[in-house]
Write an enzyme that holds these catalytic residues in place. Structure first.
Site, short mmCIF file in Angstrom:
data_model
loop_
_atom_site.label_atom_id
_atom_site.label_comp_id
_atom_site.label_asym_id
_atom_site.label_seq_id
_atom_site.Cartn_x
_atom_site.Cartn_y
_atom_site.Cartn_z
N ASP A 30 0.88 -1.18 -0.14
CA ASP A 30 0.01 0.05 0.09
C ASP A 30 0.85 1.32 -0.10
OD1 ASP A 30 -1.54 1.92 0.45
OD2 ASP A 30 -2.67 1.19 2.31
N GLU A 80 29.25 5.61 6.46
CA GLU A 80 29.41 4.18 6.76
C GLU A 80 29.34 3.34 5.52
OE1 GLU A 80 25.09 4.81 9.01
OE2 GLU A 80 25.48 2.51 8.49
N CYS A 112 25.65 6.00 11.60
CA CYS A 112 24.97 7.18 11.31
C CYS A 112 25.47 8.54 12.42
CB CYS A 112 23.54 7.26 11.44
SG CYS A 112 22.82 6.03 10.22
N THR A 153 13.58 2.72 2.76
CA THR A 153 14.11 3.91 3.56
C THR A 153 15.65 4.02 3.06
OG1 THR A 153 15.27 2.19 5.16
CG2 THR A 153 13.00 3.05 5.50
N SER A 202 15.89 -2.17 15.91
CA SER A 202 16.86 -0.87 15.89
C SER A 202 16.01 0.25 16.24
CB SER A 202 17.09 -0.90 14.28
OG SER A 202 16.22 -0.35 13.38
N HIS A 234 18.46 12.35 14.17
CA HIS A 234 18.85 11.40 13.00
C HIS A 234 17.54 11.02 12.29
CE1 HIS A 234 20.43 8.30 10.49
NE2 HIS A 234 19.98 7.56 11.41
N LYS A 243 8.16 9.53 15.78
CA LYS A 243 8.11 8.81 17.01
C LYS A 243 9.04 9.33 17.92
CE LYS A 243 8.11 3.96 14.85
NZ LYS A 243 6.84 3.16 15.33
N ASN A 273 17.20 8.23 3.49
CA ASN A 273 18.27 8.23 4.38
C ASN A 273 19.60 8.37 3.83
OD1 ASN A 273 19.43 7.64 6.89
ND2 ASN A 273 19.05 5.66 7.03
N1 CAA Z 1 -1.15 3.16 5.60
C1 CAA Z 1 -0.52 3.75 6.62
N2 CAA Z 1 0.58 3.39 7.42
C2 CAA Z 1 0.81 1.96 7.45
C3 CAA Z 1 0.33 1.06 6.45
C4 CAA Z 1 -0.74 1.65 5.71
N3 CAA Z 1 -1.31 0.78 4.63
N4 CAA Z 1 0.80 -0.06 6.55
C5 CAA Z 1 1.87 0.02 7.66
N5 CAA Z 1 1.83 1.32 8.08
C6 CAA Z 1 2.57 2.17 9.18
C7 CAA Z 1 2.89 1.17 10.29
O1 CAA Z 1 1.73 1.16 11.47
C8 CAA Z 1 4.22 1.75 10.96
O2 CAA Z 1 3.90 2.84 11.59
P1 CAA Z 1 4.21 2.83 13.24
O3 CAA Z 1 5.62 2.29 13.25
O4 CAA Z 1 4.12 4.20 13.79
O5 CAA Z 1 3.35 1.82 13.99
C9 CAA Z 1 4.87 2.14 9.57
O6 CAA Z 1 3.85 2.06 8.49
C10 CAA Z 1 5.91 1.01 9.33
O7 CAA Z 1 5.07 -0.30 9.06
P2 CAA Z 1 6.05 -1.51 9.72
O8 CAA Z 1 6.49 -1.33 10.82
O9 CAA Z 1 4.96 -2.90 9.29
O10 CAA Z 1 7.08 -1.62 8.55
P3 CAA Z 1 8.09 -2.81 8.33
O11 CAA Z 1 8.39 -3.65 9.51
O12 CAA Z 1 8.03 -3.42 6.78
O13 CAA Z 1 9.63 -1.97 8.18
C11 CAA Z 1 11.47 -1.05 9.46
C12 CAA Z 1 9.73 -0.81 9.23
C13 CAA Z 1 11.49 -2.11 10.26
C14 CAA Z 1 11.79 0.22 10.30
C15 CAA Z 1 12.17 -1.04 8.32
O14 CAA Z 1 11.60 0.17 7.29
C16 CAA Z 1 13.57 -1.03 8.63
O15 CAA Z 1 14.17 -2.22 8.68
N6 CAA Z 1 14.29 -0.05 8.24
C17 CAA Z 1 15.82 0.06 8.42
C18 CAA Z 1 16.25 0.24 9.68
C19 CAA Z 1 16.06 1.46 10.29
O16 CAA Z 1 15.79 2.40 9.63
N7 CAA Z 1 15.83 1.53 11.55
C20 CAA Z 1 15.61 2.78 12.30
C21 CAA Z 1 16.53 3.07 13.64
S1 CAA Z 1 18.10 2.52 13.34
C22 CAA Z 1 18.84 3.76 12.54
O17 CAA Z 1 18.22 4.90 13.01
C23 CAA Z 1 20.24 3.89 12.05
C24 CAA Z 1 19.80 4.08 10.35
O18 CAA Z 1 19.90 5.11 9.93
C25 CAA Z 1 19.58 2.77 9.67
#
Ligand code: CAA
Length: 383
Positions: A30, A80, A112, A153, A202, A234, A243, A273
């Site tokens: 979606d 990185e 980062c 991302t 993470s 960040h 968040k 990112n």
């Molecule tokens: N409409 C609106 N919102 C929706 C939706 C829809 N149809 N479907 C899902 N969402 C929302 C979810 O509710 C969620 O929001 P909340 O967290 O506020 O509840 C959001 O969209 C993301 O959905 P999911 O959690 O289901 O997404 P996911 O599990 O597929 O992926 C993630 C999320 C795990 C963060 C993934 O993007 C990821 O692995 N990212 C890389 C790691 C990262 O960035 N980590 C951040 C902290 S670490 C850091 O900051 C260092 C760095 O730079 C990497």
């Protein structure tokens, strides 16, 4: 004591992006998950003839005068997505920027977070060597495995910061809150070109580090959250910053809109990112997209690098900062970008993650100076 801080600041992002609605369509997701859930619109994608070095040089080139170059005694290259295990990416940048030989150059790494370590190191160096300047180059390509949760991302970009005793943009204030713990939330072993990620963990680790760092900063400075007119985080994706903002304000029983967040995310939402550059991209976004005159206002900053180190610190925006920003150049850079089709995106991704011991030549896809032209005799070449 002389003040120390950011005298000049600029960013660069590639002229190509993938629209997240295209990604959503191809991955059967979606589009609202990426747009509202992650808070992202587009992700910048480097062409095969761009890398962390060309991006950093392009970020720095617009702000550095010949006088600046002569006063820069140190280049700290934070990344990185390094291109060599031994030679600092800063040495390539130094050569391409045609800077004097009287310079020390080092690459700084802690995911980062590294650009913030560079900023604190620069402050110490400048206190010790008044009149000298430090150039910080924070440059990264955020590339995850295709069809993985991190794919939406991705992004790419570089920020250049000129740090000196004449902080025309923002003064680095005294006091900080620090946090470090050895964890595996996101990491990239030497044999891999994309990271291993425990995504949910993470996000929890990030929030934990934020709370710990904020407490340390508060204990040391006694500045309340409401003493900060703005907060920059960040930003791996804008939803993470939202968040963090909710969490931090909640600790103080404040509603999230007590401190406005949107202007700090405008550029990140369009770029994605950029790892080490992301926090500073958020700062530039605030400086260039808010209607408010920020002179004299305080910005609380949270820097996070997986693995993990976090730091909370603050900046005081200086009167007249607007006249020292290349805002029109940045806006044109963003509006002139071209959308990629999905096949080209996948092709460039594969080229970017391929590991080859063979020499190669890159196609000429980007304009301007410099370009990454390929590898000859196992050494990277630029034109
Ligand atoms: N409409 C609106 N919102 C929706 C939706 C829809 N149809 N479907 C899902 N969402 C929302 C979810 O509710 C969620 O929001 P909340 O967290 O506020 O509840 C959001 O969209 C993301 O959905 P999911 O959690 O289901 O997404 P996911 O599990 O597929 O992926 C993630 C999320 C795990 C963060 C993934 O993007 C990821 O692995 N990212 C890389 C790691 C990262 O960035 N980590 C951040 C902290 S670490 C850091 O900051 C260092 C760095 O730079 C990497």
């Amino acid at each position: 004591m002389h003040s120390v801080g950011i005298e000049k600041i600029s960013f660069y992002t590639p002229p190509f992006y993938l629209n997240l609605s295209t990604l959503a369509e191809q991955r059967g997701q979606d589009p609202e998950k990426f747009r509202r859930g992650l808070g992202q619109e587009k992700m910048s994608q480097p062409a095969p003839d761009e890398d962390i070095i060309t991006m950093a040089v392009k970020a720095a080139d617009v702000i550095l005068s010949e006088t600046d170059k002569a006063s820069i005694e140190t280049i700290l290259f934070a990344t990185e997505s390094g291109v060599d295990q031994s030679k600092s990416a800063g040495l390539y940048a130094h050569q391409l920027l045609q800077m004097p030989e009287t310079c020390r150059i080092v690459e700084v790494k802690q995911a980062c977070y590294a650009a913030t370590a560079a900023l604190q190191l620069a402050a110490g160096m400048i206190a010790w060597r008044p009149g000298k300047k430090v150039l910080i180059l924070a440059s990264d390509v955020a590339r995850y495995d295709l069809d993985s949760p991190g794919e939406a991302t991705q992004g790419a970009g570089a920020v250049a910061l000129l740090v000196s005793h004449d902080p025309k943009i923002a003064e680095l204030e005294w006091g900080c809150g620090l946090h470090s713990e050895g964890i595996h939330d996101f990491w990239r072993p030497n044999h891999r070109s994309t990271p291993l990620v425990d995504g949910k963990f993470s996000t929890k680790a990030y929030l934990n580090s934020l709370k710990f760092s904020w407490q340390g900063y508060f204990t040391e400075t006694q500045r309340a959250l409401t003493d900060h007119q703005w907060l920059c985080y960040h930003t791996p994706f804008c939803g993470m910053a939202r968040k963090a903002h909710r969490e931090l304000l909640h600790i103080h029983d404040l509603a999230p809109d007590t401190i406005e967040l949107a202007p700090t995310l405008a550029y990140n939402r369009e770029i994605g990112n950029a790892y080490t550059a992301s926090l500073y991209l958020s700062l530039i976004s605030l400086l260039e997209t808010t209607e408010v005159d920020l002179s004299g206002q305080r910005v609380g900053c949270f820097s996070y690098g997986s693995g993990a180190t976090g730091e909370f610190f603050s900046l005081k925006i200086q009167p007249g900062y607007q006249t020292h920003l290349p805002t029109a150049y940045h806006r044109k850079m963003l509006s002139d970008r071209q959308a990629l089709d999905f096949a080209t995106y996948q092709d460039w991704h594969e080229q970017g993650t391929a590991r080859s011991e063979e020499d190669f030549v890159t196609p000429e896809l980007t304009a301007g100076y410099p370009r990454f032209t390929g590898v000859t005799g196992q050494a990277r070449c630029y034109k």
